[in-house]
Design a protein around this motif. Structure first.
Motif, PDB file in Angstrom:
ATOM      1  N   HIS A  18     -17.478  33.772  -7.014  1.00  0.00           N
ATOM      2  CA  HIS A  18     -17.409  35.476  -7.247  1.00  0.00           C
ATOM      3  C   HIS A  18     -18.461  35.882  -8.055  1.00  0.00           C
ATOM      4  N   SER A  19     -18.341  37.222  -8.107  1.00  0.00           N
ATOM      5  CA  SER A  19     -19.395  37.954  -9.106  1.00  0.00           C
ATOM      6  C   SER A  19     -18.942  37.782 -10.294  1.00  0.00           C
ATOM      7  N   ASN A  20     -20.115  38.121 -11.571  1.00  0.00           N
ATOM      8  CA  ASN A  20     -19.619  37.777 -12.786  1.00  0.00           C
ATOM      9  C   ASN A  20     -19.027  38.946 -13.346  1.00  0.00           C
ATOM     10  N   GLU A  21     -18.287  39.893 -12.788  1.00  0.00           N
ATOM     11  CA  GLU A  21     -17.585  41.106 -13.050  1.00  0.00           C
ATOM     12  C   GLU A  21     -16.180  40.786 -13.267  1.00  0.00           C
ATOM     13  N   ILE A  22     -15.530  41.379 -14.204  1.00  0.00           N
ATOM     14  CA  ILE A  22     -14.344  41.194 -14.565  1.00  0.00           C
ATOM     15  C   ILE A  22     -13.542  42.494 -14.498  1.00  0.00           C
ATOM     16  N   THR A  23     -12.692  42.680 -13.837  1.00  0.00           N
ATOM     17  CA  THR A  23     -12.072  43.995 -13.423  1.00  0.00           C
ATOM     18  C   THR A  23     -10.652  44.346 -14.525  1.00  0.00           C
ATOM     19  N   LEU A  24     -10.425  45.814 -14.701  1.00  0.00           N
ATOM     20  CA  LEU A  24      -9.585  46.096 -15.357  1.00  0.00           C
ATOM     21  C   LEU A  24      -8.554  46.624 -14.540  1.00  0.00           C
ATOM     22  N   GLU A  25      -7.464  46.109 -14.304  1.00  0.00           N
ATOM     23  CA  GLU A  25      -6.409  46.384 -13.267  1.00  0.00           C
ATOM     24  C   GLU A  25      -5.137  46.871 -14.001  1.00  0.00           C
ATOM     25  N   ARG A  26      -4.630  48.034 -13.318  1.00  0.00           N
ATOM     26  CA  ARG A  26      -3.448  49.000 -13.716  1.00  0.00           C
ATOM     27  C   ARG A  26      -2.477  49.088 -12.658  1.00  0.00           C
ATOM     28  N   ALA A  27      -1.344  48.481 -12.981  1.00  0.00           N
ATOM     29  CA  ALA A  27      -0.098  48.775 -12.129  1.00  0.00           C
ATOM     30  C   ALA A  27       0.264  50.075 -12.379  1.00  0.00           C
ATOM     31  N   ILE A  28       0.566  50.699 -11.395  1.00  0.00           N
ATOM     32  CA  ILE A  28       1.070  52.150 -11.655  1.00  0.00           C
ATOM     33  C   ILE A  28       2.528  52.210 -11.078  1.00  0.00           C
TER      34      ILE A  28
END
Length: 334
Positions: free
Chosen positions: A27-37
């Motif tokens: 995977h990439s080195n990126e961490i995502t911020l996730e929002r459940a709407i």
């Protein structure tokens, strides 16, 4: 399975090291911020033993009053776009919106974010109604133990959930499941979870730890140990190197973030975004990602990002309310 044995033998740190290596490789080195709407605060089933919605029926006389205004939902999607957050999925209790309404909301969000959305709206037979506005379908498995599932989520049949996900795959949608740790499962139940991920060809798993709600049977139940949570995530990463893993944690457990990232998490979720934005809690999230050696996609602290949007007409007053929630706090002190 070897990973389950290591977890049971308290060899969690060994699992974390291997999981971290596999994550960086695949995977990439990126961490995502996730929002459940959320679409609504009502569920016509309302009998999942851990869920606060199971306490709502006696208190809500008119379920329609628990529905969110659509413009508020769309404004939240626009703020997520501005802040660089992903929309993890649209979520709502059973009976809150019709299929045509959910489709229309999804289409409008697609226009705003230019990204199709995931759905987590319960068991449905109407998947053929959706199109390019939908990326994937989430099945709320919740407990990685069939017997416990039948007791804790009596109205959400595992057979119905898996059938829905199979149909979703046939229609070309991605597939995801949610799992809550701390509901009575044991490490041995991971074998069932791993078989489920493999058999259904799951693309994404969202893990949560139990958040005990007042007036539920879990009200006095402690949250699961941090290293148990991390160990389960690490074991899952080792078994499925290419799987997307999202982990939820709570504002009182932000120290879990670093270990969860090292265990294989690609994204983080379950934050009260507008309460935390621009506070020391939001900055703490960014620091946890930084000290895990990862790059964060999205922001918890960049106030300039709030202004990065076009005129959206009737949505503007709703967007302003969210921005005001973010701005009406003391500035962060570096």
């Amino acid at each position: 399975m070897q990973v389950i044995k290591k977890l049971k033998d308290f060899r969690t740190l060994e699992l974390l090291q291997k999981a971290n290596e596999l994550t960086l490789k695949n995977h990439s080195n990126e961490i995502t911020l996730e929002r459940a709407i959320f679409l609504s605060w009502w569920c016509e089933k309302g009998d999942c033993a851990f869920c606060y919605m199971s306490t709502q029926k006696p208190r809500i006389s008119d379920p329609k009053k628990a529905r969110r205004q659509i413009n508020s939902i769309l404004a939240e999607a626009e703020l997520c776009r501005r802040m660089g957050w992903n929309i993890e999925f649209l979520s709502g209790g059973y009976g809150s919106f019709s299929t045509s309404e959910i489709k229309s909301i999804s289409q409008d969000i697609f226009k705003i974010t230019k990204q199709p959305v995931w759905l987590n709206i319960g068991i449905t037979n109407d998947l053929e109604e959706y199109g390019e506005e939908i990326s994937g379908i989430t099945g709320a498995i919740e407990i990685a133990n069939p017997e416990l599932h039948d007791k804790i989520c009596p109205s959400k049949s595992l057979e119905d959930i898996t059938n829905m996900l199979e149909v979703a795959g046939d229609l070309g949608f991605k597939k995801a499941i949610t799992i809550i740790l701390g509901l009575g499962e044991t490490p041995d139940d991971l074998e069932y979870l791993f078989n489920l991920i493999n058999d259904l060809k799951i693309h994404r798993v969202t893990f949560y730890s139990l958040n005990p709600h007042k007036d539920t049977i879990f009200e006095t139940q402690p949250q699961p140990a941090s290293l148990y949570y991390a160990g389960v995530v690490a074991a899952t990463r080792i078994m499925f190197p290419e799987l997307e893993i999202v982990c939820g944690t709570w504002i009182d457990n932000l120290a879990n973030i670093g270990p969860l990232i090292m265990s294989g998490a690609n994204g983080l979720t379950k934050f009260p975004l507008f309460k935390m934005f621009g506070t020391r809690y939001g900055k703490r999230v960014e620091e946890e990602v930084y000290w895990s050696g990862r790059k964060l996609k999205g922001t918890f602290t960049d106030f300039n990002s709030l202004k990065n949007g076009a005129d959206l007409g009737e949505l503007n007053p709703f967007i302003k309310r969210y921005i005001d929630k973010c701005l009406n706090k003391k500035p962060l002190k570096e």
